[in-house]
Design a protein around this motif. Structure first.
Motif, PDB file in Angstrom:
ATOM      1  N   ALA A  31      66.542  37.595  52.656  1.00 45.24           N
ATOM      2  CA  ALA A  31      66.054  38.531  51.647  1.00 45.24           C
ATOM      3  C   ALA A  31      67.031  39.683  51.438  1.00 45.24           C
ATOM      4  N   SER A  32      67.742  40.089  52.495  1.00 44.40           N
ATOM      5  CA  SER A  32      68.628  41.256  52.423  1.00 44.40           C
ATOM      6  C   SER A  32      67.837  42.474  51.953  1.00 44.40           C
ATOM      7  N   GLY A  33      68.426  43.339  51.120  1.00 45.56           N
ATOM      8  CA  GLY A  33      67.736  44.542  50.666  1.00 45.56           C
ATOM      9  C   GLY A  33      68.027  45.736  51.552  1.00 45.56           C
ATOM     10  N   VAL A  34      67.536  46.905  51.122  1.00 50.46           N
ATOM     11  CA  VAL A  34      67.823  48.152  51.840  1.00 50.46           C
ATOM     12  C   VAL A  34      67.270  48.112  53.259  1.00 50.46           C
ATOM     13  N   LEU A  35      67.986  48.792  54.150  1.00 53.47           N
ATOM     14  CA  LEU A  35      67.519  48.912  55.526  1.00 53.47           C
ATOM     15  C   LEU A  35      66.416  49.950  55.667  1.00 53.47           C
ATOM     16  N   ASP A  36      66.324  50.860  54.692  1.00 55.75           N
ATOM     17  CA  ASP A  36      65.277  51.886  54.725  1.00 55.75           C
ATOM     18  C   ASP A  36      64.643  51.999  53.339  1.00 55.75           C
ATOM     19  N   PRO A  37      63.596  51.219  53.069  1.00 53.76           N
ATOM     20  CA  PRO A  37      62.973  51.238  51.738  1.00 53.76           C
ATOM     21  C   PRO A  37      62.440  52.603  51.327  1.00 53.76           C
ATOM     22  N   ALA A  38      61.979  53.409  52.278  1.00 59.57           N
ATOM     23  CA  ALA A  38      61.459  54.734  51.919  1.00 59.57           C
ATOM     24  C   ALA A  38      62.558  55.602  51.319  1.00 59.57           C
ATOM     25  N   CYS A 134      69.902  42.603  43.030  1.00 65.41           N
ATOM     26  CA  CYS A 134      71.286  43.086  43.078  1.00 65.41           C
ATOM     27  C   CYS A 134      71.752  43.333  44.506  1.00 65.41           C
ATOM     28  N   SER A 135      70.899  43.072  45.501  1.00 69.51           N
ATOM     29  CA  SER A 135      71.244  43.344  46.887  1.00 69.51           C
ATOM     30  C   SER A 135      72.471  42.550  47.325  1.00 69.51           C
ATOM     31  N   THR A 136      73.332  43.219  48.056  1.00 69.26           N
ATOM     32  CA  THR A 136      74.549  42.587  48.556  1.00 69.26           C
ATOM     33  C   THR A 136      74.253  41.816  49.834  1.00 69.26           C
ATOM     34  N   TYR A 137      74.615  40.538  49.832  1.00 70.35           N
ATOM     35  CA  TYR A 137      74.614  39.727  51.045  1.00 70.35           C
ATOM     36  C   TYR A 137      76.022  39.163  51.154  1.00 70.35           C
ATOM     37  N   SER A 138      76.869  39.884  51.856  1.00 76.89           N
ATOM     38  CA  SER A 138      78.300  39.586  51.833  1.00 76.89           C
ATOM     39  C   SER A 138      78.650  38.253  52.467  1.00 76.89           C
ATOM     40  N   ARG A 139      77.832  37.758  53.413  1.00 72.68           N
ATOM     41  CA  ARG A 139      78.163  36.489  54.069  1.00 72.68           C
ATOM     42  C   ARG A 139      78.108  35.313  53.095  1.00 72.68           C
ATOM     43  N   ALA A 140      77.369  35.478  51.987  1.00 69.27           N
ATOM     44  CA  ALA A 140      77.299  34.414  50.978  1.00 69.27           C
ATOM     45  C   ALA A 140      77.783  34.894  49.622  1.00 69.27           C
ATOM     46  N   ALA A 141      78.381  36.093  49.572  1.00 74.81           N
ATOM     47  CA  ALA A 141      78.905  36.661  48.326  1.00 74.81           C
ATOM     48  C   ALA A 141      77.842  36.715  47.240  1.00 74.81           C
ATOM     49  N   LEU A 142      76.641  37.186  47.616  1.00 75.19           N
ATOM     50  CA  LEU A 142      75.554  37.337  46.655  1.00 75.19           C
ATOM     51  C   LEU A 142      75.349  38.818  46.360  1.00 75.19           C
ATOM     52  N   GLY A 143      75.001  39.137  45.113  1.00 73.54           N
ATOM     53  CA  GLY A 143      74.614  40.491  44.771  1.00 73.54           C
ATOM     54  C   GLY A 143      75.578  41.179  43.835  1.00 73.54           C
ATOM     55  N   GLY A 144      75.371  42.500  43.710  1.00 73.60           N
ATOM     56  CA  GLY A 144      76.150  43.296  42.781  1.00 73.60           C
ATOM     57  C   GLY A 144      77.627  43.340  43.117  1.00 73.60           C
ATOM     58  N   VAL A 239      62.425  36.160  60.943  1.00 73.00           N
ATOM     59  CA  VAL A 239      62.205  37.217  59.954  1.00 73.00           C
ATOM     60  C   VAL A 239      62.846  38.504  60.460  1.00 73.00           C
ATOM     61  N   PRO A 240      63.201  39.430  59.565  1.00 75.57           N
ATOM     62  CA  PRO A 240      63.682  40.732  60.020  1.00 75.57           C
ATOM     63  C   PRO A 240      62.664  41.387  60.952  1.00 75.57           C
ATOM     64  N   GLY A 241      63.145  41.960  62.028  1.00 73.44           N
ATOM     65  CA  GLY A 241      62.272  42.552  63.033  1.00 73.44           C
ATOM     66  C   GLY A 241      62.121  41.693  64.268  1.00 73.44           C
ATOM     67  N   ALA A 242      62.471  40.414  64.178  1.00 75.08           N
ATOM     68  CA  ALA A 242      62.377  39.541  65.345  1.00 75.08           C
ATOM     69  C   ALA A 242      63.348  40.000  66.423  1.00 75.08           C
ATOM     70  N   ILE A 243      62.916  39.922  67.689  1.00 76.52           N
ATOM     71  CA  ILE A 243      63.772  40.254  68.820  1.00 76.52           C
ATOM     72  C   ILE A 243      64.074  38.958  69.570  1.00 76.52           C
ATOM     73  N   ASP A 257      69.631  41.507  56.854  1.00 75.84           N
ATOM     74  CA  ASP A 257      70.510  40.369  56.577  1.00 75.84           C
ATOM     75  C   ASP A 257      70.378  39.267  57.613  1.00 75.84           C
ATOM     76  N   ALA A 258      69.285  39.257  58.378  1.00 71.44           N
ATOM     77  CA  ALA A 258      69.095  38.252  59.425  1.00 71.44           C
ATOM     78  C   ALA A 258      69.134  36.839  58.855  1.00 71.44           C
TER      79      ALA A 258
END
Length: 355
Positions: A31-38, A134-144, A239-243, A257-258
């Motif tokens: 999904a990528s996206g901001v690390l801090d949505p707030a 538009c989120s950047t996911y550089s490992r797959a060259a996706l986004g703005g 999912v993001p948040g998994a340890i 970016d998990a």
């Protein structure tokens, strides 16, 4: 006239992010996206954008943006130290507010602290989404901007060079709670049992230097796998948040970016309300954990959303006496001079001493 922002310096890692591209994990796309949505929502509200408009996500400071071809309205959310640069003049500027850059003016993010994240929203930023984001996911060259981290010289186009509306500020900066990170037991909790979870909850962990948008390595007490339980599993969903806990027992907390699947057992999952706090911790920062139920995690998410809504509702025009901007409308509404005498009136009219 066409206007844009040009990055003259980008710091450690700077990228375009929005809410991300959910719905594609089944085909291996995070999904990528901001690390801090707030911070994203606050910055966009200050800039006059919709809450989920793409923003420039900044790590650790060092970024510098210049307005070119016209005026550009931007806003910064985060504990950042800023400079407004006009020619040879440098003016310290508070974060948690918007500012309109005239052509040739620059805004510099000097530093970010105590966390490491800040968001820059740009009014009318125009980018082409990929898979709905538009989120950047550089490992797959996706986004703005072709899906990569931003570089010096990159130009970000905006929809208008005449920003509308007065500059805005958040009266009290958004702060995060100084409390342990809340987790719920993970899908492979049985690989560790109560003893493994107790190690995680009792340990004082540090954010390792090998940390990025994909995840952070936790340095601290090793978490043991139970006898007879392998340190690897058949790869399953993540999912993001998994340890995750690999064979060396040093946990890895996954972020936006998990990867979508992995083969290390997962002892716990960080609740969504606390994931931004983990993402914002710099290398060397301390992390402690506490266990909660899934229901408590849901309640925490709702409380966090309500708190953010209250903060956004408090956003107001910059105060005229703040030294940061002038509210022209307020000046026009005010009687700035009292005791005025109309010389054309006879009889020695007394001054009007009301304000």
């Amino acid at each position: 006239m066409k206007a844009w922002l040009e990055l003259t310096a980008t710091g450690v890692y700077t990228s375009i992010q929005d809410r991300g591209r959910p719905g594609f994990r089944r085909i291996g796309v995070p999904a990528s996206g901001v690390l801090d949505p707030a911070l994203m929502q606050i910055a966009n509200t200050l800039a006059g954008n919709s809450a989920d408009h793409p923003v420039v996500e900044c790590y650790d400071g060092g970024q510098c943006l210049a307005a070119v071809g016209g005026s550009v309205r931007i806003a910064v959310a985060g504990s950042a130290r800023l400079e407004l640069i006009r020619g040879d003049e440098r003016v310290t500027l508070a974060a948690w507010r918007s500012v309109t850059l005239a052509p040739g003016e620059r805004l510099r993010v000097v530093s970010i602290g105590p966390g490491r994240l800040a968001m820059i929203a740009i009014q009318g930023l125009k980018l082409v989404p990929v898979l709905g984001s538009c989120s950047t996911y550089s490992r797959a060259a996706l986004g703005g901007l072709a899906g990569r981290a931003l570089s010096a010289g990159d130009q970000l186009p905006v929809a208008t060079d005449v920003p509308d509306g007065r500059e805005l500020e958040l009266p009290a900066p958004w702060t995060t709670e100084d409390r342990p990170i809340r987790v719920v037991p993970g899908p492979q909790f049985d690989h560790f049992g109560d003893a493994g979870l107790a190690t995680l909850l009792a340990g004082d962990y540090r954010v390792g230097t090998a940390s990025d948008r994909m995840g952070i390595r936790l340095e601290g007490p090793a978490i043991a796998h139970l006898p007879g339980m392998d340190s690897e599993i058949v790869s399953d969903a993540i999912v993001p948040g998994a340890i995750q806990v690999p064979g060396n027992g040093q946990a890895i907390a996954l972020l936006a970016d998990a990867q979508t699947a992995g083969g290390y057992p997962k002892i716990a999952t960080i609740i969504s309300a606390d994931l931004d706090r983990v993402a914002g911790k710099p290398p060397g920062a301390s992390i402690r954990f506490t266990a909660v139920s899934a229901a408590e995690g849901v309640t925490a998410a709702r409380d966090s959303a309500q708190r953010l809504a209250r903060a956004i509702q408090s956003i107001r025009p910059c105060a005229p006496d703040s030294g940061q901007s002038i509210d022209i409308d307020a000046l026009y509404r005010s009687n700035l001079v009292s005791g005025v005498v109309d010389a054309a009136r006879s009889g020695g009219a007394q001054p009007d001493m009301t304000e």
